[in-house]
Write a protein that holds these residues in place. Structure first.
Motif, PDB file in Angstrom:
ATOM      1  N   ASP A  15       0.834  -1.196   0.000  1.00  0.00           N
ATOM      2  CA  ASP A  15       0.000   0.000   0.000  1.00  0.00           C
ATOM      3  C   ASP A  15       0.874   1.254   0.000  1.00  0.00           C
ATOM      4  O   ASP A  15       2.011   1.244   0.457  1.00  0.00           O
ATOM      5  CB  ASP A  15      -0.970   0.007   1.183  1.00  0.00           C
ATOM      6  N   VAL A  27      -3.598   4.197  -1.771  1.00  0.00           N
ATOM      7  CA  VAL A  27      -3.737   3.294  -2.909  1.00  0.00           C
ATOM      8  C   VAL A  27      -3.118   1.956  -2.513  1.00  0.00           C
ATOM      9  O   VAL A  27      -2.023   1.932  -1.944  1.00  0.00           O
ATOM     10  CB  VAL A  27      -3.043   3.855  -4.173  1.00  0.00           C
ATOM     11  N   ASP A  28      -3.811   0.870  -2.811  1.00  0.00           N
ATOM     12  CA  ASP A  28      -3.325  -0.443  -2.418  1.00  0.00           C
ATOM     13  C   ASP A  28      -3.682  -1.471  -3.499  1.00  0.00           C
ATOM     14  O   ASP A  28      -4.859  -1.762  -3.712  1.00  0.00           O
ATOM     15  CB  ASP A  28      -3.949  -0.853  -1.084  1.00  0.00           C
ATOM     16  N   PRO A  29      -2.683  -2.037  -4.166  1.00  0.00           N
ATOM     17  CA  PRO A  29      -2.980  -3.034  -5.202  1.00  0.00           C
ATOM     18  C   PRO A  29      -3.707  -4.262  -4.670  1.00  0.00           C
ATOM     19  O   PRO A  29      -4.309  -5.005  -5.435  1.00  0.00           O
ATOM     20  CB  PRO A  29      -1.610  -3.402  -5.774  1.00  0.00           C
ATOM     21  N   MET A  30      -3.684  -4.447  -3.339  1.00  0.00           N
ATOM     22  CA  MET A  30      -4.369  -5.587  -2.739  1.00  0.00           C
ATOM     23  C   MET A  30      -5.791  -5.237  -2.301  1.00  0.00           C
ATOM     24  O   MET A  30      -6.502  -6.077  -1.762  1.00  0.00           O
ATOM     25  CB  MET A  30      -3.564  -6.098  -1.537  1.00  0.00           C
ATOM     26  N   ASN A  31      -6.221  -3.988  -2.479  1.00  0.00           N
ATOM     27  CA  ASN A  31      -7.553  -3.504  -2.097  1.00  0.00           C
ATOM     28  C   ASN A  31      -7.852  -3.688  -0.607  1.00  0.00           C
ATOM     29  O   ASN A  31      -8.997  -3.914  -0.223  1.00  0.00           O
ATOM     30  CB  ASN A  31      -8.660  -4.187  -2.911  1.00  0.00           C
ATOM     31  N   GLU A  32      -6.840  -3.555   0.245  1.00  0.00           N
ATOM     32  CA  GLU A  32      -7.061  -3.687   1.683  1.00  0.00           C
ATOM     33  C   GLU A  32      -7.156  -2.334   2.381  1.00  0.00           C
ATOM     34  O   GLU A  32      -7.941  -2.159   3.298  1.00  0.00           O
ATOM     35  CB  GLU A  32      -5.958  -4.542   2.310  1.00  0.00           C
ATOM     36  N   ASN A  36      -7.283   0.074  -5.704  1.00  0.00           N
ATOM     37  CA  ASN A  36      -6.052  -0.298  -6.394  1.00  0.00           C
ATOM     38  C   ASN A  36      -5.746   0.746  -7.485  1.00  0.00           C
ATOM     39  O   ASN A  36      -6.598   1.569  -7.824  1.00  0.00           O
ATOM     40  CB  ASN A  36      -6.119  -1.734  -6.924  1.00  0.00           C
ATOM     41  N   PRO A  37      -4.517   0.746  -8.010  1.00  0.00           N
ATOM     42  CA  PRO A  37      -4.139   1.771  -8.987  1.00  0.00           C
ATOM     43  C   PRO A  37      -5.039   1.827 -10.224  1.00  0.00           C
ATOM     44  O   PRO A  37      -5.342   2.922 -10.710  1.00  0.00           O
ATOM     45  CB  PRO A  37      -2.706   1.395  -9.358  1.00  0.00           C
ATOM     46  N   ASN A  38      -5.461   0.688 -10.731  1.00  0.00           N
ATOM     47  CA  ASN A  38      -6.343   0.696 -11.910  1.00  0.00           C
ATOM     48  C   ASN A  38      -7.693   1.327 -11.585  1.00  0.00           C
ATOM     49  O   ASN A  38      -8.228   2.107 -12.383  1.00  0.00           O
ATOM     50  CB  ASN A  38      -6.535  -0.714 -12.461  1.00  0.00           C
ATOM     51  N   GLU A  39      -8.253   0.998 -10.428  1.00  0.00           N
ATOM     52  CA  GLU A  39      -9.524   1.600 -10.016  1.00  0.00           C
ATOM     53  C   GLU A  39      -9.384   3.111  -9.876  1.00  0.00           C
ATOM     54  O   GLU A  39     -10.253   3.872 -10.303  1.00  0.00           O
ATOM     55  CB  GLU A  39      -9.994   1.005  -8.688  1.00  0.00           C
ATOM     56  N   ASP A  80      -3.306  -7.985 -15.403  1.00  0.00           N
ATOM     57  CA  ASP A  80      -3.970  -6.921 -14.644  1.00  0.00           C
ATOM     58  C   ASP A  80      -3.689  -5.521 -15.185  1.00  0.00           C
ATOM     59  O   ASP A  80      -3.780  -4.537 -14.456  1.00  0.00           O
ATOM     60  CB  ASP A  80      -3.634  -6.977 -13.149  1.00  0.00           C
TER      61      ASP A  80
END
Length: 130
Positions: A15, A27-32, A36-39, A80
């Motif tokens: 994160d 921002v967290d690529p793990m969505n925790e 995430n960056p794409n979102e 991804d």
């Protein structure tokens, strides 16, 4: 002259926290701990597109669009990476030519203009920094 200046930090894990002026974005690529960056990129794009539509519409004599909303969808490839982005733009006002708003948004949205091949960060690495 630099127009945008921010700092993004990662202490451990994946994160990050970006300090942008008086604001902090997680921002967290793990969505925790955040999107995430794409979102976040898709949200940034939609957040740019809506005011661009309103601004461009006013410049074209369309003053009262009322409430607007974008429902955004995106497809990722097997790695991804963003492969496709789709917007459905909902507008409160009845319009003579609704498709005109898509063209107006594309013309005035800075993110739309930026998403092109060849725009990448020029990266300099400084080791033993801390």
């Amino acid at each position: 002259m630099t127009d945008i200046d921010l700092t993004t930090t990662n202490e451990d894990g994946f994160d990050t926290r970006s300090a942008i002026g008086d604001f902090t974005v997680a921002v967290d690529p793990m969505n925790e701990t955040g999107p995430n960056p794409n979102e976040l990129l898709v949200a940034d794009y939609a957040s740019c597109f809506l005011p661009a539509v309103r601004l461009g519409a006013r410049k074209n004599g369309i003053d009262d669009l009322g409430k607007m909303e974008i429902a955004a969808e995106a497809d990722l490839d097997d790695h991804d990476n963003l492969e496709a982005i789709r917007f459905t733009l909902y507008v409160e006002a009845a319009l003579d030519d609704p498709d005109e708003l898509a063209t107006i948004g594309e013309q005035h949205c800075h993110i739309h203009t930026t998403l092109r091949d060849g725009l990448h960060a020029d990266v300099t690495v400084v080791d033993d920094a801390y």
